[in-house]
Each structure stands twice: as C-alpha cells, then as structure tokens.
Design an enzyme around this catalytic site. Sequence first.
Site, PDB file in Angstrom:
ATOM      1  N   ALA A   1       8.817  28.549  -1.832  1.00 22.15           N
ATOM      2  CA  ALA A   1       7.605  27.576  -2.169  1.00 22.15           C
ATOM      3  C   ALA A   1       6.581  27.592  -0.861  1.00 22.15           C
ATOM      4  CB  ALA A   1       7.994  26.285  -2.690  1.00 22.15           C
TER       5      ALA A   1
ATOM      6  N   CYS B   1      18.586  -4.656  -3.082  1.00 21.31           N
ATOM      7  CA  CYS B   1      19.776  -5.770  -3.289  1.00 21.31           C
ATOM      8  C   CYS B   1      20.484  -5.742  -4.531  1.00 21.31           C
ATOM      9  CB  CYS B   1      19.153  -7.142  -3.206  1.00 21.31           C
ATOM     10  SG  CYS B   1      20.290  -8.408  -3.382  1.00 21.31           S
TER      11      CYS B   1
ATOM     12  N   HIS C   1      14.027   9.916  -8.486  1.00 22.05           N
ATOM     13  CA  HIS C   1      15.374   9.499  -7.984  1.00 22.05           C
ATOM     14  C   HIS C   1      15.608   8.558  -6.996  1.00 22.05           C
ATOM     15  CE1 HIS C   1      16.987  13.547  -9.860  1.00 22.05           C
ATOM     16  NE2 HIS C   1      16.928  12.581 -10.595  1.00 22.05           N
TER      17      HIS C   1
ATOM     18  N   GLY D   1      11.335  24.576  -6.846  1.00 22.09           N
ATOM     19  CA  GLY D   1      12.683  24.478  -5.930  1.00 22.09           C
ATOM     20  C   GLY D   1      13.708  23.603  -6.619  1.00 22.09           C
ATOM     21  N   THR D   2      13.620  23.791  -7.946  1.00  8.18           N
ATOM     22  CA  THR D   2      14.907  22.808  -8.565  1.00  8.18           C
ATOM     23  C   THR D   2      15.864  23.893  -9.308  1.00  8.18           C
ATOM     24  OG1 THR D   2      15.426  21.128  -9.909  1.00  8.18           O
ATOM     25  CG2 THR D   2      13.590  22.542 -10.616  1.00  8.18           C
TER      26      THR D   2
ATOM     27  N   ASN E   1      10.713  29.933  -7.386  1.00  8.92           N
ATOM     28  CA  ASN E   1      12.069  29.737  -6.985  1.00  8.92           C
ATOM     29  C   ASN E   1      12.581  30.959  -6.656  1.00  8.92           C
ATOM     30  OD1 ASN E   1      14.965  29.124  -6.801  1.00  8.92           O
ATOM     31  ND2 ASN E   1      14.801  27.619  -8.193  1.00  8.92           N
TER      32      ASN E   1
ATOM     33  N   ASN F   1      13.584  14.691  -5.270  1.00  5.76           N
ATOM     34  CA  ASN F   1      13.649  14.546  -3.928  1.00  5.76           C
ATOM     35  C   ASN F   1      13.664  13.032  -3.468  1.00  5.76           C
ATOM     36  OD1 ASN F   1      14.056  17.222  -4.037  1.00  5.76           O
ATOM     37  ND2 ASN F   1      12.013  17.792  -3.023  1.00  5.76           N
TER      38      ASN F   1
ATOM     39  N   GLU G   1      15.497  31.966  -6.601  1.00  2.00           N
ATOM     40  CA  GLU G   1      16.625  32.375  -7.730  1.00  2.00           C
ATOM     41  C   GLU G   1      16.283  32.008  -9.173  1.00  2.00           C
ATOM     42  OE1 GLU G   1      20.186  31.130  -4.627  1.00  2.00           O
ATOM     43  OE2 GLU G   1      20.173  30.069  -6.282  1.00  2.00           O
TER      44      GLU G   1
END
Length: 226
Positions: A216, A111, A103, A172-173, A198, A86, A200
């Site tokens: 979560a 820059c 990430h 949660g991924t 999760n 995240n 799912e």
Amino acid sequence: MALTGAGISAESGVPTFRGGGGSAVWKGMPFEVISSSEMAASNLAEVWDWFDYRRGVLKSCSPNPAHYALARIEKESGDFLLVTQNVDGLHKRAGSENVIEIHGNINRARCIACNRKIEIPFDVIPHDPSFCDVCGSDLRPDIVLFGETLDEGAFEMASKAAEHCDLFLVVGTSALVYPAASLPQIARRHGAYIVEINPEKTPLTEIADKTIRRPAGEALPLLLGL
Ligand code: BV8
Ligand code: ZN
C-alpha cells in the site's frame, strides 16, 4: 470509501495478524483466543498484557505514505469515508478525519460497568488507570474483541456508505473477519468499482474490478500521482 486492515500499517512496522504464512500468537495463544470476549471475561489482566505489549510496539511506529495518501484523498475528494479495522490510530495521526474505527482504538479504555471511555496515551505502559474513577469498576481495552458485536451505529454508517459509494478501495486486509469483510461485498452489490491493494490474493480478489499486487505504501501514492 476505503476499508483498511493491518496490511496498511505493515510498512509502519506494525505486525500484521496473518499473511506471509504466519499468524500472530501471544504466549502460545493464537490472537483470536487472546483477543476474545471469553478471555476478557476470564482473564482481563492477560488481555491487558497483550494490549499493553502492542501499545509498546506502537510507540515507535508512525504513519507511512499509504496513511498519508488516504488522508490526502479525503481532503481532495470532499466526499470520502475511511473505515478501518485497525486499532492503531495511525490514520488519524496521518490527518484522516472522516474515519470509522469499527474495531475500536488501542489508546482508549472503557469501563465494563458504566461504559465511560478513557484515553490512555500509548506511552503509558502498563495502562493506567485500571479502574473507572466514576463507579470504580474494571477498565478494559475499548476494542471489539472476537465474539463481541460492533458498535451498531458505526457499522450501520459504514454499510450505508458502502451502498452509496462509487469507488471502494480495499487496502491491506485478508478479508476474513466479519462483519467488516462484508462491506466491499455490499458496495459491489450496489454497483461500486472495487479496487483491492494487497501483495497477496484474498477472498475478495474475485469480486475486485482491479487488484494491485503492491504494498500500500507504494501503490496509494502512485494512484495519486505522487
Ligand atoms: C461478531 C480487535 C457476532 C482485536 C479484531 C466463522 C465464519 C464467519 C465469521 C465467524 C466465524 N466464527 C466466528 C466468526 C465471527 C468473527 C470472525 O469473523 N472470525 C473470523 C476470524 C472467521 N467475528 C467476530 O467475532 C466479530 N463479532 O461477529 O459478533 C455477534 C453477534 C451477536 C452477538 C455476539 C456476537 C468481531 C470481529 C472483530 C474482532 N476484533 N480486532 C485486536 O486488534 O486484537 S479483528 C482483527 O482482525 C483485527 O482488527 C484485524 O484488523 C482484523 C482483520 O485482519 P486484517 O486487518 O485483515 O489483518 P491480517 O493480518 O489478517 O491481514 C493483513 C493483510 O495485509 C494480508 O492480506 C496481507 O497480505 C496484507 N499486507 C501485508 N503487507 C501489506 C499488505 N497489504 C498492503 N500493503 C502491505 N505492505
Ligand atoms: Zn464506570
């Protein structure tokens, strides 16, 4: 250690990218297109528009019990690394310190020429400044876009930790994005106990020793007996 994805911020009101049958779209473009190195090279203004919009959404979001629970695990365990995909900065706002944002972070620009990093508070919308005050080149979001390599030091640290950890929480991924999704697999190969949180099923479910099909924000505080 833990690897988190957009799902841990869902209960904070931050939209996820996938899941629930939908997929994030921006002006008709799937998010893998707008959040890509090609788009940053061809239309940086559009990429800034997309990230300025998301920073606007984040303005009214705050950490939820899941973020606080992971911060507490770090404090109580004394040997805990949090790796997050995240870019929303919510883990640090919840008090987590030993965090690798693999990430990048939406509240930072860099820059394109001299790599200087500049913080942009999320209530500065649109982002400002747009140019590097050292060399005058364009600033871009300090985020790893699709097609761009991760900071190898950061990923190196995360995969080393995955080799040595004994418990690996995957929270949660959708486990579709690489190389982040390889971390739980590295941990598994080195004998870690894998717990997936999760609502799912994901491609990681089959390698998890335990899956908790709960949001979560409910599951993590329960794990801590809170
Ligand atoms: C690279 C920043 C190489 C931008 C992001 C084909 C096969 C394999 C790989 C590839 C391929 N084609 C291309 C690739 C490489 C690509 C990739 O993996 N693509 C995928 C889509 C197939 N990877 C890259 O490009 C990476 N770089 O490989 O470089 C290279 C080598 C040499 C030289 C040059 C290049 C860079 C990847 C990083 C991209 N940037 N983010 C932005 O934020 O816009 S990734 C992006 O997806 C976000 O960071 C996000 O975090 C990440 C993963 O998504 P999730 O976090 O999992 O979120 P998602 O919405 O998908 O899922 C949410 C989950 O939560 C669901 O499962 C849902 O059920 C669950 N959930 C919902 N509510 C809750 C919940 N869980 C718990 N509680 C709840 N309440
Ligand atoms: Zn510069």
